[in-house]
Motif scaffolding. Structure first.
Motif, mmCIF file in Angstrom:
data_model
loop_
_atom_site.group_PDB
_atom_site.id
_atom_site.type_symbol
_atom_site.label_atom_id
_atom_site.label_comp_id
_atom_site.label_asym_id
_atom_site.label_seq_id
_atom_site.Cartn_x
_atom_site.Cartn_y
_atom_site.Cartn_z
ATOM 1 N N THR A 60 0.821 -1.209 0.000
ATOM 2 C CA THR A 60 0.000 0.000 0.000
ATOM 3 C C THR A 60 0.859 1.265 0.000
ATOM 4 N N SER A 61 1.992 1.226 0.692
ATOM 5 C CA SER A 61 2.894 2.386 0.683
ATOM 6 C C SER A 61 3.466 2.606 -0.711
ATOM 7 N N ALA A 62 3.741 1.516 -1.436
ATOM 8 C CA ALA A 62 4.251 1.641 -2.799
ATOM 9 C C ALA A 62 3.223 2.269 -3.731
ATOM 10 N N LEU A 63 1.952 2.205 -3.351
ATOM 11 C CA LEU A 63 0.882 2.841 -4.138
ATOM 12 C C LEU A 63 0.569 4.248 -3.643
ATOM 13 N N GLY A 64 1.331 4.715 -2.658
ATOM 14 C CA GLY A 64 1.114 6.056 -2.123
ATOM 15 C C GLY A 64 0.117 6.117 -0.988
ATOM 16 N N LEU A 65 -0.413 4.981 -0.543
ATOM 17 C CA LEU A 65 -1.413 4.952 0.522
ATOM 18 C C LEU A 65 -0.735 4.769 1.875
ATOM 19 N N VAL A 66 0.118 5.719 2.246
ATOM 20 C CA VAL A 66 0.910 5.586 3.469
ATOM 21 C C VAL A 66 0.066 5.778 4.716
ATOM 22 N N SER A 67 -1.109 6.399 4.598
ATOM 23 C CA SER A 67 -1.939 6.664 5.772
ATOM 24 C C SER A 67 -2.827 5.490 6.147
ATOM 25 N N LEU A 68 -2.795 4.415 5.382
ATOM 26 C CA LEU A 68 -3.635 3.263 5.703
ATOM 27 C C LEU A 68 -3.120 2.507 6.924
ATOM 28 N N GLY A 69 -1.828 2.602 7.193
ATOM 29 C CA GLY A 69 -1.257 1.959 8.362
ATOM 30 C C GLY A 69 -0.792 2.995 9.359
ATOM 31 N N GLY A 70 0.009 2.567 10.298
ATOM 32 C CA GLY A 70 0.534 3.483 11.299
ATOM 33 C C GLY A 70 0.418 2.901 12.691
ATOM 34 N N HIS A 71 1.207 3.425 13.614
ATOM 35 C CA HIS A 71 1.231 2.895 14.981
ATOM 36 C C HIS A 71 -0.094 3.127 15.694
ATOM 37 N N ALA A 72 -0.616 4.365 15.616
ATOM 38 C CA ALA A 72 -1.825 4.698 16.375
ATOM 39 C C ALA A 72 -3.067 4.061 15.791
ATOM 40 N N GLN A 73 -3.194 4.094 14.472
ATOM 41 C CA GLN A 73 -4.449 3.654 13.860
ATOM 42 C C GLN A 73 -4.471 2.196 13.440
ATOM 43 N N MET A 74 -3.335 1.517 13.431
ATOM 44 C CA MET A 74 -3.333 0.130 12.958
ATOM 45 C C MET A 74 -2.572 -0.805 13.903
ATOM 46 N N VAL A 75 -1.343 -0.445 14.269
ATOM 47 C CA VAL A 75 -0.517 -1.362 15.062
ATOM 48 C C VAL A 75 -1.091 -1.566 16.460
ATOM 49 N N ARG A 76 -1.344 -0.482 17.172
ATOM 50 C CA ARG A 76 -1.821 -0.598 18.557
ATOM 51 C C ARG A 76 -3.187 -1.276 18.663
ATOM 52 N N PRO A 77 -4.195 -0.863 17.889
ATOM 53 C CA PRO A 77 -5.518 -1.472 18.084
ATOM 54 C C PRO A 77 -5.724 -2.813 17.398
ATOM 55 N N VAL A 126 8.896 3.658 -3.626
ATOM 56 C CA VAL A 126 8.507 3.127 -4.934
ATOM 57 C C VAL A 126 7.481 4.037 -5.600
ATOM 58 N N PHE A 127 6.796 4.857 -4.803
ATOM 59 C CA PHE A 127 5.783 5.772 -5.323
ATOM 60 C C PHE A 127 6.463 7.082 -5.718
ATOM 61 N N VAL A 128 6.256 7.525 -6.946
ATOM 62 C CA VAL A 128 7.014 8.675 -7.465
ATOM 63 C C VAL A 128 6.618 9.984 -6.795
ATOM 64 N N ALA A 129 5.348 10.141 -6.433
ATOM 65 C CA ALA A 129 4.881 11.416 -5.882
ATOM 66 C C ALA A 129 4.876 11.381 -4.365
#
Length: 233
Positions: free
Chosen positions: A104-121, A164-167
């Motif tokens: 997902t990060s390679a597609l530019g969707l870096v906000s889909l994961g994260g410590h607060a919103q994904m790892v902890r819960p 991997v994401f150009v922008a």
């Protein structure tokens, strides 16, 4: 060199585990004053930066929602769901998340994961549940190590996937640095050459998380031996 005093403030503040927001704010004020600006000008610069980037604060609106979901049993539900999958282990759960985070990060969707919103819960409780399903009750140190590994998987997946994401900001930063030194490259070239690095990172860290299952088994066995041998001693 005096404006660099802000770097020292950040280093010592983090070393003594002071409030991160307070340390960064003091570092910014000290840097501004050391560079010859007045205190009102420094405060005005803080305000302008906040107003210009106020859209970034929108993501904080998700934190109360996550907090309410956790209070309503999100962690427990995630742990129960993964415990029902017999083939799941902590390492396999983390490997799947590593693949998803990097893709997902390679597609530019870096906000889909994260410590607060994904790892902890979600991710850490699911990894704990899988480990409990395989080994029973876990020592406290092992639980903390699982949480740390889950956070590390998120960091590695995003760090090596986003290039991997150009922008993305990191690609533009690298391109700007190279241009300053007379090396002209296109963002697409940088992104293309980031793919082999991302693959190697996935293989190396994926091997680590799979090996992590064996470490958990050793720690649980050592804890059990210590508990059984304690009363006899």
């Amino acid at each position: 060199m005096l404006p660099l005093v802000g770097i020292l403030i950040v280093i010592f503040g983090f070393a003594f585990r002071l409030n991160a927001l307070l340390v960064v704010t003091l570092a910014g004020i000290a840097t501004g004053l050391a560079s010859g600006q007045s205190l009102p000008a420094v405060v005005a610069a803080f305000g302008k930066a906040f107003v210009d980037s106020r859209y970034i604060a929108i993501v904080w609106l998700a934190l109360p929602v996550i907090g309410l979901a956790e209070r309503s049993g999100l962690k427990e539900r995630a742990r129960d769901v993964i415990s029902g999958i017999k083939a799941a282990t902590a390492g396999r759960v983390l490997l799947v998340y590593l693949a998803l985070r990097q893709a997902t990060s390679a597609l530019g969707l870096v906000s889909l994961g994260g410590h607060a919103q994904m790892v902890r819960p979600l991710v850490a409780p699911m990894a704990e549940g899988a480990a409990e399903n395989a080994h029973g009750d876990l020592p406290r140190a092992t639980r903390e190590r699982i949480k740390a590994m889950a956070a590390g998987v998120d960091n590695v997946g995003m760090f090596f996937g986003e290039d991997v994401f150009v922008a993305i900001g990191s690609i533009l930063l690298i391109r700007g640095f190279l241009e300053q030194n007379g090396i002209m490259v296109e963002p697409l070239q940088l992104a293309r050459w980031a793919i082999p690095t991302a693959i190697v990172a996935f293989v190396v860290h994926g091997s680590r998380v799979l090996w992590f299952d064996r470490r958990i088994a050793r720690e649980v066995a050592a804890e059990a031996d210590a508990s059984n041998g304690g009363p006899r001693a």
